[in-house]
Write an enzyme that holds these catalytic residues in place. Structure first.
Site, PDB file in Angstrom:
ATOM      1  N   HIS A 218      39.715  51.194  36.540  1.00  0.00           N
ATOM      2  CA  HIS A 218      38.439  51.082  35.830  1.00  0.00           C
ATOM      3  C   HIS A 218      37.278  51.795  36.498  1.00  0.00           C
ATOM      4  O   HIS A 218      36.166  51.761  35.971  1.00  0.00           O
ATOM      5  CB  HIS A 218      38.056  49.618  35.642  1.00  0.00           C
TER       6      HIS A 218
ATOM      7  N   LYS B  10      22.899  46.537  30.010  1.00  0.00           N
ATOM      8  CA  LYS B  10      24.164  46.657  30.760  1.00  0.00           C
ATOM      9  C   LYS B  10      23.899  46.110  32.150  1.00  0.00           C
ATOM     10  O   LYS B  10      22.751  45.839  32.494  1.00  0.00           O
ATOM     11  CB  LYS B  10      24.627  48.121  30.821  1.00  0.00           C
ATOM     12  N   ARG B  11      24.946  45.949  32.969  1.00  0.00           N
ATOM     13  CA  ARG B  11      24.701  45.530  34.343  1.00  0.00           C
ATOM     14  C   ARG B  11      23.730  46.503  35.011  1.00  0.00           C
ATOM     15  O   ARG B  11      23.734  47.702  34.709  1.00  0.00           O
ATOM     16  CB  ARG B  11      26.019  45.485  35.120  1.00  0.00           C
TER      17      ARG B  11
ATOM     18  N   LYS C 254      24.153  53.602  36.834  1.00  0.00           N
ATOM     19  CA  LYS C 254      23.821  53.530  35.408  1.00  0.00           C
ATOM     20  C   LYS C 254      22.405  54.035  35.122  1.00  0.00           C
ATOM     21  O   LYS C 254      22.035  54.254  33.978  1.00  0.00           O
ATOM     22  CB  LYS C 254      23.994  52.099  34.898  1.00  0.00           C
TER      23      LYS C 254
ATOM     24  N   THR D 162      31.484  50.700  27.135  1.00  0.00           N
ATOM     25  CA  THR D 162      31.846  50.143  25.835  1.00  0.00           C
ATOM     26  C   THR D 162      30.593  49.741  25.064  1.00  0.00           C
ATOM     27  O   THR D 162      30.610  49.686  23.833  1.00  0.00           O
ATOM     28  CB  THR D 162      32.758  48.912  25.975  1.00  0.00           C
TER      29      THR D 162
ATOM     30  N   LYS E 290      29.541  49.919  20.857  1.00  0.00           N
ATOM     31  CA  LYS E 290      28.955  48.871  20.003  1.00  0.00           C
ATOM     32  C   LYS E 290      27.714  49.400  19.294  1.00  0.00           C
ATOM     33  O   LYS E 290      27.502  49.152  18.110  1.00  0.00           O
ATOM     34  CB  LYS E 290      28.583  47.646  20.846  1.00  0.00           C
TER      35      LYS E 290
HETATM   36  C1  LIG Z   1      29.595  45.517  26.090  1.00  0.00           C
HETATM   37  C2  LIG Z   1      29.032  44.702  27.181  1.00  0.00           C
HETATM   38  C3  LIG Z   1      28.956  45.206  28.478  1.00  0.00           C
HETATM   39  C4  LIG Z   1      29.375  46.620  28.842  1.00  0.00           C
HETATM   40  O1  LIG Z   1      28.273  47.479  28.668  1.00  0.00           O
HETATM   41  P1  LIG Z   1      28.259  48.967  29.267  1.00  0.00           P
HETATM   42  O2  LIG Z   1      27.020  49.567  28.669  1.00  0.00           O
HETATM   43  O3  LIG Z   1      29.491  49.637  28.791  1.00  0.00           O
HETATM   44  O4  LIG Z   1      28.175  48.841  30.736  1.00  0.00           O
HETATM   45  C5  LIG Z   1      28.417  44.404  29.469  1.00  0.00           C
HETATM   46  N1  LIG Z   1      27.994  43.160  29.195  1.00  0.00           N
HETATM   47  C6  LIG Z   1      28.025  42.642  27.950  1.00  0.00           C
HETATM   48  C7  LIG Z   1      27.502  41.266  27.710  1.00  0.00           C
HETATM   49  C8  LIG Z   1      28.549  43.393  26.901  1.00  0.00           C
HETATM   50  O5  LIG Z   1      28.607  42.860  25.668  1.00  0.00           O
END
Ligand SMILES: *Cc1c(COP(=O)(O)O)cnc(C)c1O
Length: 845
Positions: A373, A564-565, A570, A672, A676
């Protein structure tokens, strides 16, 4: 009851299939409310009503789950065990109602209680058993496996405390424990009779069996009990219900015998705590390991309990002949976290069932598959050999043996190359030798996959290039995906309805058909509807931001979102620099062509990650200054949403106009969140990183805002990186840095952001923030230009949703099944097949 055979007594009723049908849902709800829970009025809180509804739905899930398991067992199906330390499930109610097609029945039942599904659903606590993308991927995969009728069981840990709750105090992150089980978890069913014993500590002895063969024996251990809790995972309208089995650690019954006998009652009970500690809390580090002993215990606990579970089922059904085991089982390892499973399966086969090493190794390396990952070096797990020697002495021996045999292979491939021996060894030399868990996973698996095309390419060329040279056929790509059930059908009902009106509802189970939306991209009437839906969704987010942040967002402004985190790679920092740049323009009166925006950021920082926490503080201070400046109000609003989680994302992604995916190229394995947002019609501003590349390819370069250095350019840029010069040469960046350094955002907190300023100015900044600033600002100008033409923007928005078909996790899971797992879908009962078919043909257009 009827006696079936000597030992098993089957309750009637079961055999005739589920006794539960539509007409009884209302009665079941009442029964659970009045009797299971012993309530008689709803009152202020919807909690008991939620529990009663969950139990009502669980009844229906349990019935189908039993049938699914029976089919797997009776037909001796090959199946996959998905091993993951994290499952970021979020809420279950809305998803179950959608997948079981119970919307109308539940709504009508709830009318009698004068409430709605939406209101009741608010009482459910998120199951936050994960940090971020990796855990949420596991959750999306479970939904897709069940929806594709694939025999897959998830194995994880039932953490007492999930991902911490984040709040803000004076703009700083505060962590609070997430006691998610406090009010009960109505979806799970405990199966204490299937508990397993997991060994820790002790020592290893040799003995000779009756055939004169020498064996090793791990004895004198402190066993911990692993008790399974099963969570049902419903497929979409197919009556398949898979299982997520979560293990809880408990003390064994005899834990206290010696101490009791010595009269030390308290010490004995304290011992119990030690066992129960293992599953107490989720480690809140995303993409960084921290080497804590308790974490290693968690990893072994999950791996051992899960492998024992599968092996004991095998022995129960087939006896102790393992010759066909590998034809029936696959273990998919979600990152290196459960990679110790490689050694554990070897231990069980060699020690407990006395297989010879080669035979056991053949079985292990035909059943294990590993998903990588991340390429970040700080995330690559290593465990100290002395720790292993103490905690898992027999496992260490097995790893040494695996390594010895592997290094012999290395010597064959690279004769006389001592350097190769050292760099590829599973044991890293040093003051304290370390076990390289990723190498154990690769050596022990028949499949190694990355999670996006670029990521897999970089694995083959960089991090794992020698392994790729040894075993090119092990390596493959499986680009991540997200489930369109939760991330479109459930979270965006208005858009779902509009889509279904146009192309029918087949897209929910066959998401490739979402491409049919492309036909409407020039339809004026459709544009109006599309825009109305976005506005409605933006209003929901306005309400959330008002309630949680007390900031006034405005649906007439562009919604620019990065959630995101929080991590330096990032580059939330780059986003903040753009916000400061916009603020600088406003203060200078340079507002021509400036498109009014609401900028939303959110995400949790690992509690020990100093820079990430600083960045949160900076975002909040910038927001405070911008939001209270009346000059800025018409153009710019900024908010940091606390406690970003799955449920928050369900309100955020449908409302977003612009999705920020701005990681340093080569660092985000896939992402991911980007998918979304795309599904929900957001446009992306992003770098050529992870799945962004595939998103841009799918939707076309004209419908994506690209900027920044590319992965193959990074090394060269770093070799001559001089951010001070870049700042000097770019007046926009110069102004931004001046604002930052002048203390504009930390008037009463001098030197608060010095470390951030220094990081940006450092010639060793690994994230190249200053380098990408200029092209980022340019791309943001393109965004403004595009947004000004609302018809054009709406066209691009429609095209993004229409092109998001390949980012369904159904596509991802189909590829796992085709290329790695080789599973055959379960048989869906005739009535369900008909239901699915009538759904498919119901589409108008
Ligand atoms: C989809 C999702 C992530 C992943 O987000 P990235 O932008 O791909 O890092 C992290 N936390 C939550 C709650 C999510 O729904």
């Amino acid at each position: 009851m009827s006696k079936q055979d000597e030992n098993v007594c089957v309750v009637k009723g079961w055999q005739e299939g589920p006794v539960i049908d539509e007409s009884t849902l209302k009665d079941d709800l009442t029964r659970h409310f009045y009797y299971s829970l012993g309530r008689d009025k709803v009152g202020e809180s919807q909690l008991y009503l939620y529990h009663a509804l969950a139990l009502t739905i669980r009844d229906r899930l349990v019935a189908r789950c039993r049938e699914t398991n029976q089919q797997i067992k009776q037909e001796k199906r090959r199946k996959t065990a998905y091993l993951s330390l994290e499952f970021l499930m979020g809420r279950a109610l809305g998803n179950a109602v959608l997948n079981l097609d119970l919307d109308e029945q539940v709504s009508s039942a709830l009318q009698e209680y004068c409430t709605s599904i939406e209101t009741v659903a608010e009482a459910e606590h998120d199951a936050g058993l994960g940090n971020g993308g990796l855990g949420r991927l596991a959750a999306c995969f479970l939904d897709s496996c069940a929806s594709l009728a694939l025999p897959v069981v998830g194995y994880g840990i039932r953490y007492e405390y999930g991902m911490f709750n984040q709040s803000l105090k004076n703009g700083h992150q505060i962590e609070q424990p997430d006691n998610w089980l406090r009010e009960g978890h109505p979806w799970e069913l405990a199966a204490p009779e299937q508990a397993k014993r997991v060994k820790f500590f002790g020592h290893v002895q040799s003995y000779t069996d009756k055939h004169g063969r020498e064996h090793r024996q791990w004895i004198g251990c402190q066993d911990v009990l692993a008790v399974p809790y099963d969570v049902p995972i419903p497929g979409y309208k197919n009556d398949i219900v898979n299982t997520l089995r979560l293990w809880k650690s408990e003390a064994t019954d005899e834990f206290n015998l010696t101490e009791f006998n010595a009269g030390s009652y308290s010490e004995a009970v304290a011992q119990k705590n030690l066992a129960e500690q293992i599953t107490m809390v989720l480690y809140p580090n995303d993409s960084s390991e921290n080497g804590k002993e308790l974490r290693l215990r968690q990893q072994y606990f999950l791996s051992s309990a899960s492998i024992q579970d599968i092996v004991s089922q095998w022995v129960e059904q087939y006896g102790e002949d393992f010759s066909d085991f590998a034809n029936h089982h696959v273990f998919q390892l979600n990152d290196t976290h459960p990679s110790i499973a490689v050694a554990e399966l070897m231990r069980i086969l060699v020690d407990d069932y006395e297989l010879d090493w080669d035979n056991a190794w053949q079985i292990t390396t035909s059943t294990m598959a590993y998903t990588n990952h991340t390429l970040l070096p700080e995330a690559l797990e290593k465990w100290s050999v002395p720790l292993f020697a103490k905690l898992l002495p027999r496992i260490l021996e097995i790893i040494y043996e695996i390594n010895a045999r592997f290094l012999a292979q290395v010597a064959q491939h690279w004769p006389g190359d001592a350097n190769k021996q050292r760099t590829l060894s599973l044991i890293e030399e040093g003051d304290v030798p370390q076990i390289r868990m990723a190498y154990l996973a690769i050596v022990g698996s028949y499949s190694v996959n990355g999670v996006a095309a670029l990521h897999t390419q970089l694995l083959k060329e960089g991090l794992f290039k020698e392994f790729y040279a040894l075993w090119p056929n092990k390596f493959n790509n499986k680009t991540n995906g997200v489930t369109p059930r939760r991330w479109l059908a459930h979270c965006n009902p208005a858009l779902s309805q509009l889509i279904t009106e146009k192309i029918g509802d087949k897209w929910i189970s066959d998401f490739a058909t979402i491409s049919q939306l492309r036909r409407y991209y020039d339809d004026k009437n459709f544009h109006t509807q599309w825009q109305a839906v976005k506005r409605e969704n933006k209003q929901r987010l306005v309400d959330l931001v008002k309630a949680r942040c007390d900031v006034d967002f405005d649906v007439n402004m562009m919604f620019d979102v990065q959630v995101k985190r929080i991590h330096e790679y990032k580059r939330q920092l780059l986003n903040v620099l753009h916000v400061i740049h916009l603020y600088d323009r406003i203060r200078r009166g340079d507002t021509q062509n400036l498109v009014p925006r609401c900028v939303l950021l959110g995400g949790k920082a690992a509690p020990g990650y100093y820079m990430a926490k600083k960045i949160i503080k900076l975002i909040n201070n910038v927001a405070e200054v911008v939001n209270k400046d009346p000059l800025a109000a018409p153009y710019l609003r900024v908010a940091f949403l606390p406690n970003y989680n799955v449920t928050a994302m369900e309100t955020i992604c449908p409302a977003t106009d612009l999705s920020e995916q701005v990681s340093t190229a080569g660092k985000e394995a896939s992402g991911t969140g980007n998918m979304k947002f795309m599904m929900n019609g957001a446009l992306t501003i992003g770098t050529l990183d992870g799945a962004n590349i595939e998103i841009r390819d799918a939707v076309g370069a004209d419908n994506f805002f690209l900027f920044g250095a590319q992965a193959h350019e990074i090394d060269d840029i770093k070799s001559r990186y001089n951010p001070t010069n870049l700042i000097e040469q770019n007046s926009d960046l110069k102004n931004v840095m001046q604002l930052l350094e002048s203390g504009q955002f930390n008037l009463f907190e001098p030197s608060l952001f010095d470390d951030i300023v220094n990081a940006i100015k450092s010639p060793h900044d690994p994230w190249l923030v200053a380098h990408d600033f200029e092209s980022y600002i340019k791309a943001q100008k393109q965004v403004e230009l595009a947004y000004t033409d609302q018809t054009h923007w709406t066209q691009m928005s429609i095209l993004n949703t229409a092109a998001s078909g390949i980012f369904s996790s159904d596509r991802t899971i189909s590829q796992y099944s085709e290329d790695i797992w080789h599973l055959t879908p379960l048989t869906i009962s005739e009535t369900d097949l008909q239901a699915t078919k009538s759904h498919a043909t119901k589409s108008t257009d």
